[in-house]
Design a protein around this motif. Structure first.
Motif: not given
Length: 141
Positions: A50-53, A78, A99, A101, A132, A139
């Protein structure tokens, strides 16, 4: 005799209207065909952790976080991030990030590349991982 043709014509035209009026709701389409057509994505490009963006491009300017979540309905999303113009906070920049999960949700999201959101075919791609980690990934509102 009662005017049967007129009645059937009326019924028929109403029927046509029912089918013509609503835009196609993607959620009503069977998901199997789309799931079956694996996105043209090299799985090695997906993040290992993660993060899976996903990067979202060509977004309509009136898009909201809700409409993005709706677009990816059924996936484990998420967070949604939609950058705004610093000089005009009302105006979105026309791209954003979602993003997920888990890696499978990200992979499924990529299969929605070129699908329509609002009046545009949006781009869904793997967000650049290197970027990233920089301060560009904030955020905070």
């Amino acid at each position: 005799p009662p005017p049967v043709p007129a009645a059937s014509t009326t019924w028929h035209s109403n029927d046509d209207d029912v089918y013509r009026a609503p835009p196609i709701d993607r959620s009503l389409l069977p998901t199997a065909p789309r799931a079956a057509r694996e996105p043209n994505i090299d799985r090695s490009r997906l993040p290992k952790s993660p993060p899976y963006t996903a990067f979202l491009g060509n977004l309509p300017y009136d898009v909201t976080e809700e409409s993005i979540k709706d677009f990816f309905r059924g996936l484990n999303i998420s967070a949604v991030r939609l950058p705004r113009e610093p000089t005009n906070p009302e105006r979105l920049k026309g791209f954003g990030y979602a993003e997920f999960e888990d890696i499978d949700s990200l992979f499924q999201a990529l299969s929605l590349n070129e699908e329509s959101l609002g009046n545009r075919r949006i781009r869904v791609d793997v967000a650049d991982q290197a970027q990233d980690k920089g301060e560009s990934w904030d955020w905070g509102g």
